[in-house]
Design a protein around this motif. Structure first.
Motif, PDB file in Angstrom:
ATOM      1  N   ALA A 180     -12.295  41.374 -44.737  1.00 15.99           N
ATOM      2  CA  ALA A 180     -12.397  42.241 -43.564  1.00 15.99           C
ATOM      3  C   ALA A 180     -11.018  42.743 -43.138  1.00 15.99           C
ATOM      4  CB  ALA A 180     -13.058  41.487 -42.413  1.00 15.99           C
ATOM      5  N   GLY A 181     -10.900  44.056 -42.951  1.00 19.78           N
ATOM      6  CA  GLY A 181      -9.655  44.644 -42.495  1.00 19.78           C
ATOM      7  C   GLY A 181      -8.655  44.972 -43.580  1.00 19.78           C
ATOM      8  N   THR A 182      -8.968  44.615 -44.834  1.00 17.37           N
ATOM      9  CA  THR A 182      -8.046  44.952 -45.919  1.00 17.37           C
ATOM     10  C   THR A 182      -8.044  46.463 -46.113  1.00 17.37           C
ATOM     11  OG1 THR A 182      -9.847  44.543 -47.484  1.00 17.37           O
ATOM     12  CG2 THR A 182      -8.266  42.759 -47.142  1.00 17.37           C
ATOM     13  N   VAL A 183      -6.842  47.028 -46.148  1.00 25.47           N
ATOM     14  CA  VAL A 183      -6.735  48.480 -46.264  1.00 25.47           C
ATOM     15  C   VAL A 183      -7.175  48.954 -47.639  1.00 25.47           C
ATOM     16  CG1 VAL A 183      -5.110  50.414 -46.320  1.00 25.47           C
ATOM     17  CG2 VAL A 183      -4.979  48.722 -44.484  1.00 25.47           C
ATOM     18  N   PRO A 222      16.884  35.545 -34.796  1.00 22.67           N
ATOM     19  CA  PRO A 222      17.156  36.868 -35.365  1.00 22.67           C
ATOM     20  C   PRO A 222      18.546  36.975 -35.980  1.00 22.67           C
ATOM     21  CG  PRO A 222      17.431  36.955 -32.995  1.00 22.67           C
ATOM     22  CD  PRO A 222      16.954  35.549 -33.308  1.00 22.67           C
ATOM     23  N   ASP A 223      18.743  36.259 -37.081  1.00 27.41           N
ATOM     24  CA  ASP A 223      20.058  36.264 -37.731  1.00 27.41           C
ATOM     25  C   ASP A 223      19.987  36.722 -39.184  1.00 27.41           C
ATOM     26  OD1 ASP A 223      18.810  34.121 -38.923  1.00 27.41           O
ATOM     27  OD2 ASP A 223      20.244  32.602 -38.252  1.00 27.41           O
ATOM     28  N   GLY A 224      18.798  37.124 -39.651  1.00 23.19           N
ATOM     29  CA  GLY A 224      18.646  37.604 -41.020  1.00 23.19           C
ATOM     30  C   GLY A 224      18.318  36.537 -42.034  1.00 23.19           C
ATOM     31  N   HIS A 225      18.269  35.286 -41.620  1.00 25.35           N
ATOM     32  CA  HIS A 225      18.026  34.195 -42.562  1.00 25.35           C
ATOM     33  C   HIS A 225      16.553  33.793 -42.652  1.00 25.35           C
ATOM     34  CE1 HIS A 225      22.151  33.071 -43.818  1.00 25.35           C
ATOM     35  NE2 HIS A 225      22.458  33.765 -42.739  1.00 25.35           N
ATOM     36  N   THR A 226      15.697  34.425 -41.857  1.00 26.46           N
ATOM     37  CA  THR A 226      14.255  34.246 -42.002  1.00 26.46           C
ATOM     38  C   THR A 226      13.608  35.623 -41.981  1.00 26.46           C
ATOM     39  OG1 THR A 226      14.305  32.108 -40.862  1.00 26.46           O
ATOM     40  CG2 THR A 226      12.167  33.188 -41.095  1.00 26.46           C
ATOM     41  N   ILE A 227      13.048  36.021 -43.121  1.00 30.80           N
ATOM     42  CA  ILE A 227      12.383  37.303 -43.258  1.00 30.80           C
ATOM     43  C   ILE A 227      11.044  37.058 -43.949  1.00 30.80           C
ATOM     44  CG2 ILE A 227      14.491  38.688 -43.283  1.00 30.80           C
ATOM     45  CD1 ILE A 227      14.421  38.672 -46.316  1.00 30.80           C
ATOM     46  N   MET A 228      10.237  38.083 -44.102  1.00 31.79           N
ATOM     47  CA  MET A 228       8.953  37.908 -44.777  1.00 31.79           C
ATOM     48  C   MET A 228       8.627  39.146 -45.609  1.00 31.79           C
ATOM     49  SD  MET A 228       5.972  38.492 -41.866  1.00 31.79           S
ATOM     50  CE  MET A 228       4.644  38.296 -43.061  1.00 31.79           C
ATOM     51  N   VAL A 229       7.790  38.948 -46.605  1.00 29.48           N
ATOM     52  CA  VAL A 229       7.195  40.070 -47.322  1.00 29.48           C
ATOM     53  C   VAL A 229       5.831  40.318 -46.689  1.00 29.48           C
ATOM     54  CG1 VAL A 229       6.244  40.889 -49.503  1.00 29.48           C
ATOM     55  CG2 VAL A 229       8.441  39.705 -49.470  1.00 29.48           C
ATOM     56  N   GLY A 230       5.670  41.492 -46.107  1.00 37.57           N
ATOM     57  CA  GLY A 230       4.435  41.843 -45.439  1.00 37.57           C
ATOM     58  C   GLY A 230       3.867  43.140 -45.973  1.00 37.57           C
ATOM     59  N   GLY A 231       3.009  43.772 -45.162  1.00 33.98           N
ATOM     60  CA  GLY A 231       2.383  45.010 -45.598  1.00 33.98           C
ATOM     61  C   GLY A 231       1.562  45.627 -44.489  1.00 33.98           C
ATOM     62  N   THR A 232       0.597  46.453 -44.890  1.00 32.59           N
ATOM     63  CA  THR A 232      -0.202  47.199 -43.932  1.00 32.59           C
ATOM     64  C   THR A 232      -0.906  46.283 -42.941  1.00 32.59           C
ATOM     65  OG1 THR A 232      -0.691  48.601 -45.828  1.00 32.59           O
ATOM     66  CG2 THR A 232      -1.787  49.138 -43.776  1.00 32.59           C
ATOM     67  N   GLY A 233      -1.341  45.102 -43.395  1.00 32.04           N
ATOM     68  CA  GLY A 233      -2.053  44.187 -42.512  1.00 32.04           C
ATOM     69  C   GLY A 233      -1.252  43.804 -41.289  1.00 32.04           C
ATOM     70  N   ASN A 234       0.072  43.739 -41.418  1.00 34.34           N
ATOM     71  CA  ASN A 234       0.907  43.414 -40.265  1.00 34.34           C
ATOM     72  C   ASN A 234       0.878  44.525 -39.227  1.00 34.34           C
ATOM     73  OD1 ASN A 234       2.638  42.129 -42.834  1.00 34.34           O
ATOM     74  ND2 ASN A 234       2.371  40.765 -41.084  1.00 34.34           N
ATOM     75  N   ALA A 235       0.868  45.766 -39.702  1.00 29.26           N
ATOM     76  CA  ALA A 235       0.921  46.904 -38.792  1.00 29.26           C
ATOM     77  C   ALA A 235      -0.353  47.060 -37.973  1.00 29.26           C
ATOM     78  CB  ALA A 235       1.204  48.190 -39.572  1.00 29.26           C
ATOM     79  N   ILE A 236      -1.493  46.553 -38.479  1.00 25.87           N
ATOM     80  CA  ILE A 236      -2.767  46.746 -37.775  1.00 25.87           C
ATOM     81  C   ILE A 236      -3.374  45.432 -37.295  1.00 25.87           C
ATOM     82  CG2 ILE A 236      -3.268  48.849 -39.049  1.00 25.87           C
ATOM     83  CD1 ILE A 236      -5.277  47.231 -40.715  1.00 25.87           C
ATOM     84  N   ALA A 237      -2.591  44.370 -37.281  1.00 31.02           N
ATOM     85  CA  ALA A 237      -3.138  43.041 -36.951  1.00 31.02           C
ATOM     86  C   ALA A 237      -3.771  42.990 -35.564  1.00 31.02           C
ATOM     87  CB  ALA A 237      -2.042  41.983 -37.074  1.00 31.02           C
ATOM     88  N   LYS A 238      -3.232  43.738 -34.594  1.00 32.28           N
ATOM     89  CA  LYS A 238      -3.779  43.682 -33.231  1.00 32.28           C
ATOM     90  C   LYS A 238      -5.207  44.216 -33.178  1.00 32.28           C
ATOM     91  CE  LYS A 238      -1.320  44.552 -29.584  1.00 32.28           C
ATOM     92  NZ  LYS A 238      -0.419  45.197 -28.587  1.00 32.28           N
ATOM     93  N   GLN A 239      -5.555  45.129 -34.083  1.00 26.04           N
ATOM     94  CA  GLN A 239      -6.898  45.681 -34.088  1.00 26.04           C
ATOM     95  C   GLN A 239      -7.898  44.738 -34.758  1.00 26.04           C
ATOM     96  OE1 GLN A 239      -8.126  48.202 -32.515  1.00 26.04           O
ATOM     97  NE2 GLN A 239     -10.174  47.980 -33.385  1.00 26.04           N
ATOM     98  N   LEU A 240      -7.394  43.799 -35.555  1.00 21.97           N
ATOM     99  CA  LEU A 240      -8.272  42.938 -36.342  1.00 21.97           C
ATOM    100  C   LEU A 240      -8.391  41.518 -35.793  1.00 21.97           C
ATOM    101  CD1 LEU A 240      -7.062  43.990 -39.905  1.00 21.97           C
ATOM    102  CD2 LEU A 240      -8.994  44.906 -38.611  1.00 21.97           C
ATOM    103  N   PHE A 241      -7.356  41.049 -35.094  1.00 24.06           N
ATOM    104  CA  PHE A 241      -7.327  39.655 -34.664  1.00 24.06           C
ATOM    105  C   PHE A 241      -7.102  39.552 -33.159  1.00 24.06           C
ATOM    106  CE2 PHE A 241      -5.860  39.819 -39.054  1.00 24.06           C
ATOM    107  CZ  PHE A 241      -6.691  38.891 -39.665  1.00 24.06           C
TER     108      PHE A 241
END
Length: 338
Positions: free
Chosen positions: A174-177, A99-118
């Motif tokens: 499946a699961g795409t918002v 957690p130093d800011g040197h590894t980040i990602m471009v994500g979206g809605t799928g990340n927020a609901i991943a527990k419900q889908l996988f």
């Protein structure tokens, strides 16, 4: 290749205590606490991880953002595609990174609901990722074949009610918002029975709509535009709160009799849990600058998307709220973790 970085073993309470004057002790112990975060960026590259393949919308956004961040941070910014498991390979990698800011990602809605889908995720999408910055939003559009004898959403609903289960609604994942859950929400709010047809990709679904094998589908406007311009498909409504300028004659779902129907695809920047507040704030400021006049702004606008910046606290609230909202829709639609 990016080196995996281990999470700091220092508890949050210990890190907070260090701020008052014991930062030197932390450094002497060789632990990557808040003192290191304050020095961000360090003399090494920043990696933006992309959960999808090269050339797609998310990849193009990430590469444009990398150009902007390289200028503002004064560091090399690399893009790495880690594809698979519905984006969870990339997300798990970032969640387990230093957690130093040197590894980040471009994500979206799928990340927020991943527990419900996988099922059996190796990370917790909510507690193991830090919402850093919003990037932008894009409307979906309700599509039908140009040959279908309806011209608005009310006409489609009337047809569906006249033939319960006889009409079909497609999606490309499946699961795409923007596709699957947009369709499920439509069925719930309209009180109609349409048979859901799953495809491996939106392109195949749209081909079958044009051919008359499937009745309708929701998809993002970027995918739909070539077919709308060719006249092979027609748009009954957009799902954003306001009309979209490029197809300004198409009404919103709200205008079509669904006042509570709003669906937008959105993209964001996420980091690992434990990312120090000064790092989050620095990255958020630099992303905001990119959205105001950088390559990322131009890229989003060419995709018929709207650049949108939020403060770290506002974006965190939005991220969690969207996760709750779409998790509930997924449950009501009968989707269970697979």
């Amino acid at each position: 290749m990016t080196m995996r970085r281990g999470r700091s073993p220092v508890p949050d309470t210990t890190r907070r205590a260090c701020v008052g004057g014991a930062a030197a002790m932390l450094a002497a112990a060789g632990l990557p606490g808040l003192a290191r975060g304050q020095a961000f960026p360090e003399d090494k590259p920043v990696w933006i991880v992309v959960p999808l393949g090269a050339g797609g919308a998310v990849d193009l956004i990430a590469r444009s953002l990398s150009t902007d961040l390289a200028k503002s941070l004064g560091r090399t910014v690399q893009v790495e595609n880690r594809v698979g498991a519905g984006g969870n390979i990339a997300a798990a990698h970032v969640a387990k990174s230093r957690p130093d800011g040197h590894t980040i990602m471009v994500g979206g809605t799928g990340n927020a609901i991943a527990k419900q889908l996988f099922a059996n995720l190796s990370y917790d999408p909510l507690s193991d990722l830090t919402p850093v910055a919003m990037l932008g939003t894009a409307s979906s559009v309700l599509l039908v074949s140009s040959n279908l004898p309806v011209d608005d959403v009310r006409g489609l609903v009337a047809m569906a009610k006249a033939k319960p289960g006889g009409l079909t609604i497609a999606h490309g994942g499946a699961g795409t918002v923007s596709e699957h859950l947009a369709g499920e929400l439509f069925k719930l709010q309209a009180g109609i029975d349409m048979t859901t047809v799953a495809y491996k990709g939106g392109a195949a679904a749209m081909t079958d709509i044009i051919g008359g094998q499937v009745t309708a589908m929701f998809t993002n406007l970027l995918n739909a535009m070539p077919h709308l311009q060719s006249g092979r498909m027609k748009a009954l409504a957009v799902t954003s709160p306001e009309r979209v300028a490029s197809i300004g004659k198409v009404p919103t779902m709200r205008e079509s009799g669904f006042p509570d129907y709003v669906v937008t695809a959105w993209w964001c920047v996420l980091g690992p849990a434990g990312l120090p507040a000064p790092v989050v704030e620095r990255l958020n400021r630099d992303v905001e600058a990119a959205l105001a006049g950088g390559s990322a702004k131009e890229r989003l606008e060419t995709m018929n998307a709207r650049p949108l910046s939020m403060s770290p606290s506002a974006f965190r609230a939005f991220y969690l709220d969207e996760g709750r909202r779409w998790t509930e829709v997924a449950k009501r639609a009968g989707l269970t973790p697979q």
